[in-house]
Design an enzyme around this catalytic site. Structure first.
Site, short mmCIF file in Angstrom:
data_model
loop_
_atom_site.label_atom_id
_atom_site.label_comp_id
_atom_site.label_asym_id
_atom_site.label_seq_id
_atom_site.Cartn_x
_atom_site.Cartn_y
_atom_site.Cartn_z
N LYS A 140 0.83 -1.22 0.00
CA LYS A 140 0.00 0.00 0.00
C LYS A 140 0.86 1.27 0.00
CE LYS A 140 -3.99 -2.21 2.26
NZ LYS A 140 -5.07 -2.01 3.28
N TYR B 37 -12.29 -2.69 -3.89
CA TYR B 37 -12.83 -2.89 -2.54
C TYR B 37 -14.36 -2.86 -2.51
CZ TYR B 37 -8.26 -2.59 -0.20
OH TYR B 37 -6.98 -2.83 0.27
N PHE C 238 -15.87 2.43 7.06
CA PHE C 238 -14.50 2.84 6.78
C PHE C 238 -14.21 2.95 5.28
CE2 PHE C 238 -14.48 -1.79 7.53
CZ PHE C 238 -13.96 -2.26 6.34
N ARG D 179 2.89 -6.18 9.08
CA ARG D 179 2.14 -5.05 9.64
C ARG D 179 2.70 -4.61 10.99
NH1 ARG D 179 -3.40 -7.63 7.41
NH2 ARG D 179 -3.74 -6.28 5.58
N ASN E 74 -2.03 0.28 6.69
CA ASN E 74 -1.58 -1.00 7.26
C ASN E 74 -0.66 -1.79 6.31
OD1 ASN E 74 -3.56 -1.89 5.50
ND2 ASN E 74 -4.52 -3.27 6.97
N HIS F 149 -2.09 -5.52 1.62
CA HIS F 149 -3.38 -6.22 1.49
C HIS F 149 -3.10 -7.62 0.97
CE1 HIS F 149 -7.44 -7.29 0.23
NE2 HIS F 149 -6.87 -7.75 -0.87
N GLU G 153 -9.51 -11.12 -7.36
CA GLU G 153 -8.56 -10.02 -7.15
C GLU G 153 -7.39 -10.10 -8.13
OE1 GLU G 153 -9.55 -9.19 -2.43
OE2 GLU G 153 -7.52 -9.78 -3.00
P1 CMP Z 1 -7.35 -4.74 3.63
O1 CMP Z 1 -6.86 -6.12 3.89
O2 CMP Z 1 -6.74 -4.01 2.51
O3 CMP Z 1 -8.94 -4.81 3.40
C1 CMP Z 1 -9.79 -3.72 3.69
C2 CMP Z 1 -9.09 -2.62 4.43
O4 CMP Z 1 -9.94 -1.72 5.11
C3 CMP Z 1 -8.22 -3.22 5.53
O5 CMP Z 1 -7.13 -3.88 4.96
C4 CMP Z 1 -7.92 -1.97 6.37
O6 CMP Z 1 -6.80 -1.27 5.89
C5 CMP Z 1 -9.17 -1.11 6.14
N1 CMP Z 1 -9.98 -0.96 7.35
C6 CMP Z 1 -10.21 0.18 8.03
N2 CMP Z 1 -10.99 -0.04 9.08
C7 CMP Z 1 -11.28 -1.38 9.10
C8 CMP Z 1 -12.05 -2.22 9.96
N3 CMP Z 1 -12.70 -1.75 11.03
N4 CMP Z 1 -12.11 -3.55 9.67
C9 CMP Z 1 -11.47 -4.05 8.58
N5 CMP Z 1 -10.74 -3.28 7.73
C10 CMP Z 1 -10.63 -1.96 7.99
#
Ligand code: CMP
Length: 140
Positions: free
Chosen positions: A10, A50, A58, A103, A113, A116, A127
């Site tokens: 990311k 997404y 979020f 992470r 974070n 992904h 994906e």
């Molecule tokens: P990712 O694995 O990329 O998938 C969705 C992303 O949403 C996740 O990582 C986080 O970076 C983001 N995110 C933010 N808030 C939340 C949450 N409460 N639960 C899950 N994903 C979140």
């Protein structure tokens, strides 16, 4: 079984200049990079990727973050690749991620974070094809 999974480094991790360190973790775990590209996602591309999270509170912050800078997208292949990759990443929230995971070591918040990864075989398939037409995958 040999599986494929979709991985994204990311914008936060690209900005921190740790692409190589993250690639080394994949390679050291036996995951092979079979397709890769750097891309600055448009809002439409991030929203499409997404889409399953569209109704989540979020979603807007997630999309804002994912278009904030370039990302590196790769398909990884190897034994048990989906779970192996998730173990390397650690928990979604870096505060909860185990020591030594990507992470825990590189991420700052649940939005920023670092990485992904696909969560299951079906999502991995969707994906990978979102970013890589079959022609651009080099498995052998
Ligand atoms: P990712 O694995 O990329 O998938 C969705 C992303 O949403 C996740 O990582 C986080 O970076 C983001 N995110 C933010 N808030 C939340 C949450 N409460 N639960 C899950 N994903 C979140």
């Amino acid at each position: 079984a040999i599986e494929r999974t979709l991985s994204i480094i990311k914008p936060d991790a690209v900005a921190k200049n740790v692409i190589g360190q993250i690639y080394s973790r994949f390679e050291n775990a036996g995951l092979k990079i079979i397709a890769a590209r750097m891309i600055h996602l448009s809002r439409a591309e991030a929203e499409g990727f997404y889409a399953v999270h569209r109704e989540r509170p979020f979603f807007k912050d997630l999309v804002d973050f994912m278009v904030s800078g370039p990302v590196i997208v790769q398909a990884l292949e190897g034994e048990n690749a989906i779970l192996k990759h998730r173990d390397l990443m650690g928990a979604t929230d870096p505060k909860k991620a185990e020591k030594g995971t990507i992470r825990a070591d590189f991420a700052d918040s649940i939005d920023a974070n670092a990485v992904h990864g696909s969560d299951a075989a079906e999502t991995a398939k969707v994906e990978i094809s979102y970013f890589f037409p079959a022609l651009n995958i080099y498995s052998r």
